[in-house]
Scaffold this active site. Structure first.
Site, PDB file in Angstrom:
ATOM      1  N   VAL A  23      66.250  50.114  11.061  1.00  0.00           N
ATOM      2  CA  VAL A  23      66.796  50.400  12.734  1.00  0.00           C
ATOM      3  C   VAL A  23      65.431  51.030  12.707  1.00  0.00           C
ATOM      4  CG1 VAL A  23      67.385  52.584  13.360  1.00  0.00           C
ATOM      5  CG2 VAL A  23      68.462  51.258  11.008  1.00  0.00           C
ATOM      6  N   CYS A  24      64.315  51.223  12.190  1.00  0.00           N
ATOM      7  CA  CYS A  24      63.376  52.249  12.598  1.00  0.00           C
ATOM      8  C   CYS A  24      62.142  50.945  13.642  1.00  0.00           C
ATOM      9  CB  CYS A  24      62.131  52.448  12.057  1.00  0.00           C
ATOM     10  SG  CYS A  24      62.768  53.290  10.486  1.00  0.00           S
ATOM     11  N   PRO A  25      61.624  49.946  13.674  1.00  0.00           N
ATOM     12  CA  PRO A  25      61.574  49.068  14.475  1.00  0.00           C
ATOM     13  C   PRO A  25      62.153  49.023  15.772  1.00  0.00           C
ATOM     14  CG  PRO A  25      62.485  47.194  12.899  1.00  0.00           C
ATOM     15  CD  PRO A  25      62.701  49.266  12.191  1.00  0.00           C
TER      16      PRO A  25
END
Length: 187
Positions: free
Chosen positions: A46-48
């Protein structure tokens, strides 16, 4: 835990920014609007998508005089490696702060102690170094840069227009409210 209108606590950290390692402190956040954007870890899922969304909208934040600071408990070296190896992360032009000791993450109250990772915490800080917006999402729920941009515009508007407030779904140019006795029970 950080709270609304509390001043950011002192910190000292290394960051990866535009091909260089730089040193940052809380003083770097003062004098302008800032977004401190915590995320769990580099090289994840999810972070990218979130960091890429911020990168795609970065120019709009810059037009408002806002600097974005991404923070995870990774090192600044790991940030560089991720930046160099991911097309999405390679778009990032804002500083990526390394917080391997977790000191900054704990200062803002978003450390997941048992994992040594940050929650998805977003903090909007005014030029005086005071927190005006706090948003914390569960790990599986990504954030939206356009909604964050709307909130920053509302915070800036309220700061520039004492006595006015922005109602739900307010967008730049929409009507605001001036709280008064006359409005009680009328909305």
């Amino acid at each position: 835990m950080a709270s609304i209108n509390s001043e950011i606590k002192p910190f000292s950290a290394q960051a990866y920014h535009q091909g260089k390692f730089i040193h940052l402190t809380e003083a770097d956040l003062k004098g302008k609007w800032s977004v401190v954007f915590f995320y769990p870890a580099d090289f994840t899922f999810v972070c990218p998508t979130e960091l890429g969304d911020l990168a795609d909208n970065y120019a709009d934040f810059q037009k408002l005089g806002v600097e974005i600071y991404a923070v995870s408990t990774d090192t600044h070296f790991t940030h560089k490696a991720w930046h160099d190896s991911s097309e999405t992360i390679g778009k990032i032009q804002y500083p990526m702060i390394g917080d391997p000791t977790g000191a900054i993450t704990r200062n803002f109250g978003v450390m997941i102690e048992e994992a040594g990772l940050a929650d998805r915490g977003t903090f909007v800080i005014d030029p005086q170094g005071k927190i005006q917006i706090i948003e914390i999402n569960a790990g599986g729920i990504g954030r939206d840069a356009s909604e964050l941009l709307r909130k920053v515009k509302a915070a800036q508007y309220v700061a520039a227009h004492p006595g006015e407030v922005c109602p739900a779904k307010w967008k730049e140019g929409d009507a605001t409210l001036a709280p008064s006795l006359d409005l009680v029970g009328k909305i």
